[in-house]
Design an enzyme around this catalytic site. Structure first.
Site, mmCIF file in Angstrom:
data_model
loop_
_atom_site.group_PDB
_atom_site.id
_atom_site.type_symbol
_atom_site.label_atom_id
_atom_site.label_comp_id
_atom_site.label_asym_id
_atom_site.label_seq_id
_atom_site.Cartn_x
_atom_site.Cartn_y
_atom_site.Cartn_z
ATOM 1 N N HIS A 83 1.754 4.394 -2.833
ATOM 2 C CA HIS A 83 1.828 5.855 -2.648
ATOM 3 C C HIS A 83 3.188 6.376 -3.119
ATOM 4 O O HIS A 83 3.281 7.389 -3.806
ATOM 5 C CB HIS A 83 1.672 6.213 -1.160
ATOM 6 C CG HIS A 83 0.259 6.191 -0.659
ATOM 7 N ND1 HIS A 83 -0.736 6.931 -1.223
ATOM 8 C CD2 HIS A 83 -0.309 5.544 0.396
ATOM 9 C CE1 HIS A 83 -1.879 6.742 -0.543
ATOM 10 N NE2 HIS A 83 -1.646 5.896 0.448
ATOM 11 N N HIS B 135 0.830 -1.196 0.000
ATOM 12 C CA HIS B 135 0.000 0.000 0.000
ATOM 13 C C HIS B 135 0.876 1.262 0.000
ATOM 14 O O HIS B 135 0.728 2.142 -0.867
ATOM 15 C CB HIS B 135 -0.896 -0.040 1.247
ATOM 16 C CG HIS B 135 -1.803 1.132 1.420
ATOM 17 N ND1 HIS B 135 -3.144 1.091 1.127
ATOM 18 C CD2 HIS B 135 -1.565 2.390 1.861
ATOM 19 C CE1 HIS B 135 -3.697 2.267 1.383
ATOM 20 N NE2 HIS B 135 -2.755 3.079 1.832
ATOM 21 N N GLU B 136 1.795 1.329 0.957
ATOM 22 C CA GLU B 136 2.638 2.532 1.062
ATOM 23 C C GLU B 136 3.572 2.650 -0.140
ATOM 24 O O GLU B 136 3.869 3.750 -0.606
ATOM 25 C CB GLU B 136 3.430 2.531 2.364
ATOM 26 C CG GLU B 136 2.569 2.502 3.637
ATOM 27 C CD GLU B 136 1.500 3.581 3.701
ATOM 28 O OE1 GLU B 136 1.650 4.621 3.024
ATOM 29 O OE2 GLU B 136 0.489 3.381 4.415
ATOM 30 N N GLU C 11 -4.662 7.633 -3.097
ATOM 31 C CA GLU C 11 -5.155 6.401 -2.484
ATOM 32 C C GLU C 11 -5.487 5.353 -3.541
ATOM 33 O O GLU C 11 -5.379 4.148 -3.285
ATOM 34 C CB GLU C 11 -6.380 6.704 -1.615
ATOM 35 C CG GLU C 11 -6.790 5.582 -0.704
ATOM 36 C CD GLU C 11 -5.780 5.313 0.419
ATOM 37 O OE1 GLU C 11 -4.797 6.064 0.561
ATOM 38 O OE2 GLU C 11 -5.974 4.314 1.140
#
Lengths: 497, 497
Positions: free
Chosen positions: B268, B264-265, B294
């Site tokens: 980003h 997820h990070e 997101e």
């Protein structure tokens, strides 16, 4: 609000920007991915420009004048009077230097640092030459902003040692060299008296980390407000109240490097952590005299760390952690062995001063144009042979060993040796004031010395120039005597001379 | 130099100051000793004030006008036109908000964060109330600086999702809730179809670190320009070109938290790392639409990470590292198990949206004064029961679970669910453009998707608002359809519905 109050608000902002700069530098040297260098240099340049603009604005000028008028009746050595005086001094200096030059120096320093890391790794001085030449060119442009000085080097020195003159340093260094050379000569004839083989072997880094943690804790390192990280060239940085950071490098074959290096950086950290909170967001909130700063690191590293008393604390700890037998007296003699060597930061206390004299001389020659950058390795190596009698095998262990020139810091080196002298004077006075100091240290109690230093030195931050503070604490100006007396005492213990 | 050129120089400085702020925040959440919090909040406040002053100065105003005049003939969607337009928008917003309020919000946010860490640790909402009330009060003062909006929440939302209106979000969320509730109901009746027991056990952190490193490398994580650290509430931050930082937390009893959290990070991070260098020191150099941001993290975490294709890559790696047997289909079913749960960041894709709807509603009620801060836990718990059918055992796992409100970020939450919707639309289009996308992912080749995203989304940075970018890439505005279709496909695989 008074003009003084408004001035202080502005100075607090400037102090915040300074602290932000310290964080950027810390991160740059400990955490940043290598490819972030270009952006970091841009960020540092912008931060420097913004801070510079805020300092030299007409508004600041007005506040300085107004605040000065409001000081009427304040003692000349009151906090307020000194805050205004030091601010005025910085303002006057900064007004003379164009913001663009400040930004260029910051940018060149960041790029120079990156180039140095790589050049040192490959021992390739030629690759570093253009960066060093650029730094030197910018130093000249910086000096050209000033007038009324005795020599160009005075202008650079003043940035690291406020109020100090090149002539005063040269005189002290002449005394120091005259004292050191016969001592080193005498030791050379008795080199069999000290054996440092107990320091060499295989010392896993995780065990060294425990040794260092156990040693720093009684000095005052506390993980709620301190941290320690790895880096190439160790340094200490105070980012704000309750945020002191030191760095170390580890050598698995030689534990003394990390152990005494960490005590050294912790000494720097204690100085800034000990500045009273009222001064923290003022221009007095960081140590400005690097001699005073270095006196604190060298005092903890050498006078405490390598003392007979503290060797009694360290030896059993080292024996246990590394599963070896080392008695205190063996350790004491080992860590005070005097031997001319290549690397300044690993040099013993006796030869250290000559490493500094060499750098001081080369810097003056560079600045005065008597030496070209490309000639530095040759000059370095010749002088190492002359002063310390040793051959330099490569530039990584010679002219490329130190970070300072890469970041454009010319005029910095002398403060290291001056720090030894100041430490000698403070050490003498601390013994006079704390009757059982050696016994306390032998018991592993470092609090009394730390509190004495905090009360006499740390709390004042940059309030006093080095000479003035020494006068207040010891009644004397900077001098060579106490350091040499201390050194002779130790060499008498170890070498019987 | 043209006015546009001068404007760009100033914007580059502002971008540098933004990046410095990102570093301060990163350090605050990963490295800073706890007692440094007060100084850090002062530093952030000063940085915000300096940056604000530079942005809203008359000089900037003049450069904006001048630059605008020089744009004559430039395409409305050219880089220059967008740089000027986005700068103008920021300038107009910033001019309305006094520098003092900006500084107060930064300071309150930093102190609120510290209070939240402690309050969450002790599950003590009462201790957090005054900090939350302070943040809310400052949010009201912020809203009061603006006029001409449909509702107060619009003003806050606009800071996280430029151009988006509360009414549009409410309509999308009504659609989303209408789709999700029957799906969750249907799953509940077949809860025996998915078993996630393979995710629970004992997974040493050092092994998890290897799993994460092996997974992120083909995504594009490269230690020359990235780093990963531990924190309480994971986030990603781009500090500059070549300096992207992500953070993770580790749960030794549940490896999925760190594994998919890191993907997820990294998603980003890839977004910001993929912005073309020409835009990096402009106002377009960071993602500004948090929905777009997101969409990138959720796309990598869920659509790639939890896909059947990538489960085939992960399962053998997990089996080897943790010395267990897990076949791809078992892993795929386990990581797509749908079950109403307490913690948003650990929620499955189906229930996640309802966590967001809940927060969106509570924020609106807080802002409109229909709910007092002290009543938040009760309202939170009641709604968790209502929407997800579960009881909240303590505030640490309830109203205190997220960092956002502590730092004063109101209006942020909706973008998480919008991000899912955008990700659904991009995922659909990526499959249309890359015919063998699933086969590539099944082979562990993540480069084609990354490059597609870089070319379509990342490279533009903040040049386009979310709706406009989606139009360009997919031909449609933000909608619920593609995400729900994707979700139904997955639930059909796992639950046969």
């Amino acid at each position: 609000m008074t003009q003084l109050g408004e001035l202080k608000t502005r100075l607090a902002e400037l102090a915040d920007l300074d602290n932000i700069g310290h964080l950027l530098e810390w991160d740059h040297n400990t955490m940043m991915p290598p490819k972030g260098a270009q952006s970091r240099s841009e960020a540092l340049a912008t931060l420097g420009r913004v801070s510079h603009d805020l300092l030299i604005s007409d508004e600041t000028a007005g506040l300085l004048d107004g605040a000065n008028g409001e000081l009427d009746g304040a003692a000349p050595d009151s906090d307020d009077a000194r805050i205004v005086a030091v601010s005025r001094r910085r303002f006057d200096k900064a007004r003379r230097v164009p913001a663009e030059l400040v930004a260029e120096m910051a940018r060149a320093g960041a790029l120079g640092y990156e180039a140095w890391v790589e050049a040192r790794r490959r021992s390739d001085f030629a690759a570093f030459v253009p960066f060093m030449e650029r730094n030197l060119e910018l130093a000249h442009r910086y000096v050209d902003c000033f007038e009324g000085f005795d020599c160009a080097y005075d202008v650079l020195l003043d940035n690291f040692e406020p109020g100090m003159k090149t002539a005063q340093v040269a005189a002290l260094f002449a005394d120091l060299r005259a004292e050191l050379q016969p001592l080193i000569e005498a030791v050379r004839e008795r080199s069999d008296r000290a054996d440092d083989s107990c320091l060499h072997g295989s010392f896993p880094t995780d065990r060294q980390r425990r040794l260092v943690a156990d040693t720093l804790a009684p000095m005052g390192f506390d993980s709620d407000s301190w941290r320690m990280d790895d880096t190439v060239h160790p340094f200490a940085s105070n980012i704000g109240v309750g945020d002191t950071r030191i760095t170390t490098r580890w050598d698995e074959s030689y534990f003394a490097s990390a152990l005494y290096g960490a005590m050294h950086e912790c000494g720097h950290g204690l100085y800034e952590a000990g500045i009273v909170e009222e001064l923290k967001r003022t221009p007095l909130g960081h140590g400005e005299s690097l001699s005073l700063h270095e006196s604190q690191s060298r005092l903890w590293e050498n006078m405490v760390g390598r003392s007979r008393a503290f060797s009694g604390v360290l030896a059993p700890r080292i024996g246990e952690l590394f599963d070896m037998n080392v008695d205190p007296e063996t350790l004491y003699r080992a860590v005070n062995r005097v031997q001319p060597s290549l690397i300044r930061v690993e040099a013993d206390e006796a030869t250290y001063g000559l490493h500094i004299v060499l750098r001081f001389e080369l810097e003056q020659e560079l600045i005065e144009g008597r030496l070209a950058v490309a000639e530095l390795p040759e000059a370095w190596n010749a002088r190492m042979k002359d002063y310390l009698g040793i051959d330099v095998p490569d530039d990584a262990r010679g002219v490329l060993q130190d970070v300072h020139w890469s970041a454009g810091m010319l005029g910095y080196f002398p403060t290291y040796a001056l720090g030894n002298l100041v430490a000698g004077q403070l050490w003498e006075r601390a013994h006079a004031d704390i009757g059982d100091l050696d016994e306390r240290i032998a018991a592993g109690e470092l609090g009394p010395l730390r509190e004495w230093l905090r009360d006499r030195v740390h709390r004042h931050g940059a309030k006093f120039e080095a000479g003035e503070l020494l006068e207040r604490v010891t009644g004397a100006q900077i001098s060579v005597g106490p350091f040499v007396a201390y050194l002779k005492g130790k060499l008498s213990d170890v070498y019987g001379i």
